[in-house]
Design an enzyme around this catalytic site. Sequence first.
Site, PDB file in Angstrom:
ATOM      1  N   HIS A   5      -2.624   9.657   0.057  1.00 15.24           N
ATOM      2  CA  HIS A   5      -2.587  10.407   1.281  1.00 15.24           C
ATOM      3  C   HIS A   5      -2.258  11.623   1.188  1.00 15.24           C
ATOM      4  CE1 HIS A   5       1.182   9.305   2.544  1.00 15.24           C
ATOM      5  NE2 HIS A   5       0.786   8.060   2.342  1.00 15.24           N
TER       6      HIS A   5
HETATM    7  P1  TYD Z   1       1.433   4.317   4.258  1.00 20.08           P
HETATM    8  O1  TYD Z   1       2.196   5.528   4.718  1.00 20.08           O
HETATM    9  O2  TYD Z   1       0.009   4.308   4.211  1.00 20.08           O
HETATM   10  O3  TYD Z   1       2.036   3.617   3.085  1.00 20.08           O
HETATM   11  P2  TYD Z   1       2.385   3.896   1.614  1.00 20.08           P
HETATM   12  O4  TYD Z   1       1.978   5.656   1.479  1.00 20.08           O
HETATM   13  O5  TYD Z   1       3.572   3.777   1.214  1.00 20.08           O
HETATM   14  O6  TYD Z   1       1.207   3.581   0.918  1.00 20.08           O
HETATM   15  O7  TYD Z   1       1.577   3.192   5.410  1.00 20.08           O
HETATM   16  C1  TYD Z   1       1.215   1.916   5.258  1.00 20.08           C
HETATM   17  C2  TYD Z   1       0.878   1.488   6.768  1.00 20.08           C
HETATM   18  O8  TYD Z   1       2.474   1.424   7.359  1.00 20.08           O
HETATM   19  C3  TYD Z   1       0.123   2.171   7.628  1.00 20.08           C
HETATM   20  O9  TYD Z   1      -0.614   1.115   8.400  1.00 20.08           O
HETATM   21  C4  TYD Z   1       0.991   2.856   8.711  1.00 20.08           C
HETATM   22  C5  TYD Z   1       2.332   2.078   8.654  1.00 20.08           C
HETATM   23  N1  TYD Z   1       3.715   2.949   8.813  1.00 20.08           N
HETATM   24  C6  TYD Z   1       4.374   2.811  10.090  1.00 20.08           C
HETATM   25  O10 TYD Z   1       3.862   2.088  11.224  1.00 20.08           O
HETATM   26  N2  TYD Z   1       5.289   3.568  10.135  1.00 20.08           N
HETATM   27  C7  TYD Z   1       5.916   4.194   9.022  1.00 20.08           C
HETATM   28  O11 TYD Z   1       6.924   4.992   9.374  1.00 20.08           O
HETATM   29  C8  TYD Z   1       5.220   4.184   7.763  1.00 20.08           C
HETATM   30  C9  TYD Z   1       5.712   4.996   6.458  1.00 20.08           C
HETATM   31  C10 TYD Z   1       3.952   3.462   7.628  1.00 20.08           C
END
Ligand code: TYD
Length: 133
Positions: free
Chosen positions: A48
């Site tokens: 992302h």
């Molecule tokens: P995401 O940022 O997509 O994870 P990564 O980039 O590490 O693969 O987040 C994964 C899930 O966790 C998504 O459903 C959103 C949630 N999340 C939160 O609720 N709060 C946060 O601070 C973060 C980083 C993620």
Amino acid sequence: MNVKLIDIPKILNREGNIAVLENGVVPFDIKRVYYLYDIPSTSKRGGHAHKKLNQILIAISGSFDVVLKDGKNQQVITMNKPDKGLLISNNIWRELENFSSGAVCLVLASEVYDEDDYIRNYKSFVAYINSNK
Ligand code: TYD
């Protein structure tokens, strides 16, 4: 590409080192800190970009690769030192992969969590950054 490796100031000691992140080293006010841990080696994280958020990633333990894309260029940075921070500005696509056993990725973020700040589809990301120019 709007990314930068930052040397984190450290205090070296044969009994163990200290790395210190304080105002001046981090180019934004930190509004959130989180970390990835217990990551299976086959995991791919990220996938992302963010519209506003700036982040610093640190391999506090172990190693992982960060694939970065700005819509034109791509680069891969291996994070494997606890005294290096990877500053990723907004509008950069990132993927995290090849996590070593025991890897921990610490993230300093300029914003609180906001799902509306994410672009989770690569084609939408390319369209978004082209529309911004
Ligand atoms: P995401 O940022 O997509 O994870 P990564 O980039 O590490 O693969 O987040 C994964 C899930 O966790 C998504 O459903 C959103 C949630 N999340 C939160 O609720 N709060 C946060 O601070 C973060 C980083 C993620």
